[in-house]
Design a protein around this motif. Structure first.
Motif, PDB file in Angstrom:
ATOM      1  N   GLN A 114       0.065   8.108 -14.125  1.00  0.00           N
ATOM      2  CA  GLN A 114       0.483   7.648 -12.802  1.00  0.00           C
ATOM      3  C   GLN A 114       1.261   6.338 -12.847  1.00  0.00           C
ATOM      4  O   GLN A 114       1.767   5.886 -11.825  1.00  0.00           O
ATOM      5  CB  GLN A 114      -0.745   7.479 -11.901  1.00  0.00           C
ATOM      6  N   ARG A 145       2.419   6.448  -7.072  1.00  0.00           N
ATOM      7  CA  ARG A 145       1.449   7.415  -7.598  1.00  0.00           C
ATOM      8  C   ARG A 145       1.920   8.850  -7.408  1.00  0.00           C
ATOM      9  O   ARG A 145       1.564   9.735  -8.196  1.00  0.00           O
ATOM     10  CB  ARG A 145       0.094   7.217  -6.924  1.00  0.00           C
ATOM     11  N   THR A 170       0.825  -1.209   0.000  1.00  0.00           N
ATOM     12  CA  THR A 170       0.000   0.000   0.000  1.00  0.00           C
ATOM     13  C   THR A 170       0.857   1.257   0.000  1.00  0.00           C
ATOM     14  O   THR A 170       0.641   2.179  -0.801  1.00  0.00           O
ATOM     15  CB  THR A 170      -0.944   0.009   1.213  1.00  0.00           C
ATOM     16  N   LEU A 225      -8.658   3.962 -12.872  1.00  0.00           N
ATOM     17  CA  LEU A 225     -10.035   3.797 -13.327  1.00  0.00           C
ATOM     18  C   LEU A 225     -10.292   4.368 -14.708  1.00  0.00           C
ATOM     19  O   LEU A 225     -11.353   4.146 -15.279  1.00  0.00           O
ATOM     20  CB  LEU A 225     -10.995   4.456 -12.322  1.00  0.00           C
ATOM     21  N   ASP A 227       0.557  -2.136  -4.373  1.00  0.00           N
ATOM     22  CA  ASP A 227      -0.881  -2.273  -4.135  1.00  0.00           C
ATOM     23  C   ASP A 227      -1.524  -0.885  -4.150  1.00  0.00           C
ATOM     24  O   ASP A 227      -1.060   0.007  -4.832  1.00  0.00           O
ATOM     25  CB  ASP A 227      -1.137  -2.979  -2.800  1.00  0.00           C
ATOM     26  N   GLY A 228      -2.579  -0.722  -3.375  1.00  0.00           N
ATOM     27  CA  GLY A 228      -3.278   0.561  -3.344  1.00  0.00           C
ATOM     28  C   GLY A 228      -4.385   0.611  -4.375  1.00  0.00           C
ATOM     29  O   GLY A 228      -4.801  -0.397  -4.938  1.00  0.00           O
ATOM     30  N   LYS A 229      -4.864   1.821  -4.638  1.00  0.00           N
ATOM     31  CA  LYS A 229      -5.988   2.009  -5.543  1.00  0.00           C
ATOM     32  C   LYS A 229      -5.604   1.718  -6.986  1.00  0.00           C
ATOM     33  O   LYS A 229      -4.540   2.126  -7.452  1.00  0.00           O
ATOM     34  CB  LYS A 229      -6.527   3.436  -5.425  1.00  0.00           C
ATOM     35  N   SER A 230      -6.495   1.046  -7.697  1.00  0.00           N
ATOM     36  CA  SER A 230      -6.290   0.786  -9.124  1.00  0.00           C
ATOM     37  C   SER A 230      -6.696   2.006  -9.935  1.00  0.00           C
ATOM     38  O   SER A 230      -7.534   2.813  -9.508  1.00  0.00           O
ATOM     39  CB  SER A 230      -7.122  -0.417  -9.572  1.00  0.00           C
ATOM     40  N   GLU A 271      -5.660   8.619 -16.185  1.00  0.00           N
ATOM     41  CA  GLU A 271      -4.771   8.381 -15.048  1.00  0.00           C
ATOM     42  C   GLU A 271      -3.509   7.619 -15.432  1.00  0.00           C
ATOM     43  O   GLU A 271      -2.677   7.307 -14.578  1.00  0.00           O
ATOM     44  CB  GLU A 271      -5.515   7.597 -13.965  1.00  0.00           C
TER      45      GLU A 271
END
Length: 226
Positions: free
Chosen positions: A201, A163, A156, A194, A189-192, A198
């Motif tokens: 990133q 990012r 995470t 969308l 990990d963390g947010k994918s 983006e």
């Protein structure tokens, strides 16, 4: 650059896992030595780790997993440690890192963290209402003369570093094992993402070195281009 040069240094499986499972009771440091075909070459990772930067960035959760809250007090090393932690390090774990580190910087958003009650000459506590990795790195360079730092956090936090474009180099040791499991932590990990907007990133890499180690291990070194 107004921050230290950063290198993400990790041990992972061929499928990118940095843990052997989805619970804190499972951990590569504890489990890989038990696995035939993996244990034989594991020493190479730890030998390479000894050559990394004299500043190391870690998370309290990872350190709690490997038992620093109960370990015997270590000998002093020339390495300075930075740990982001809100609830995983107990008083013993904090004193463990004070004993181990040249300088120990603990970053927290918990006003009641036990680190605030400990007085050690090499302990420095940074309070942030909301975590800002960029601000931490800037402070490390300006106030602690940190020029280079190795990142060894969980998936995470590694994702936040990615990012926020705060990783300069990647140094990965790949163990000859497949772990699997969608809930098992990976290198990032963390947010994918969308949407296509983006894609900036992503971390685009340029291979610097590929080393075939003993016992089917690999070492991959990259520079992050953007």
């Amino acid at each position: 650059m107004n921050r230290p040069i950063t290198t993400l240094f990790m041990l992972m499986s061929v499928d990118g896992k940095i843990s052997t499972g989805a619970t804190d009771s499972l951990d590569v440091d504890k489990d890989f030595p038990k696995i035939e075909g993996v244990s034989e070459g594991l020493h190479q990772y730890y030998e390479i780790e000894q050559t990394t930067d004299l500043w190391s960035f870690n998370s309290g959760r990872v350190q709690a997993k490997i038992g620093v809250n109960k370990k015997e007090m270590p000998n002093k090393t020339p390495v300075s440690f930075v740990i982001v932690d809100n609830e995983h390090l107990m008083e013993h774990g904090i004193r463990y890192f004070c004993a181990l580190s040249k300088q120990f910087v603990l970053v927290t958003s918990n006003k009641n963290h036990p680190a605030f009650e400990i007085e050690e000459d090499n302990l420095h506590v940074i309070y942030q209402n909301e975590l800002s990795l960029k601000d931490i790195l800037i402070k490390l360079k300006l106030e602690y003369s940190c020029k280079r730092i190795t990142i060894q956090t969980g998936g995470t936090l590694n994702g936040l570093f990615l990012r926020e474009k705060l990783i300069d180099y990647i140094d990965i040791v790949i163990a000859p094992v497949l772990i699997g499991g969608k809930d098992t932590s990976t290198l990032i990990d963390g947010k994918s993402l969308l949407s296509e907007s983006e894609l900036s990133q992503l971390g685009v890499l340029k291979l610097q070195e590929c080393i075939v180690l003993e016992n089917s291990y690999l070492r991959l070194r990259y520079k992050v281009i953007h």
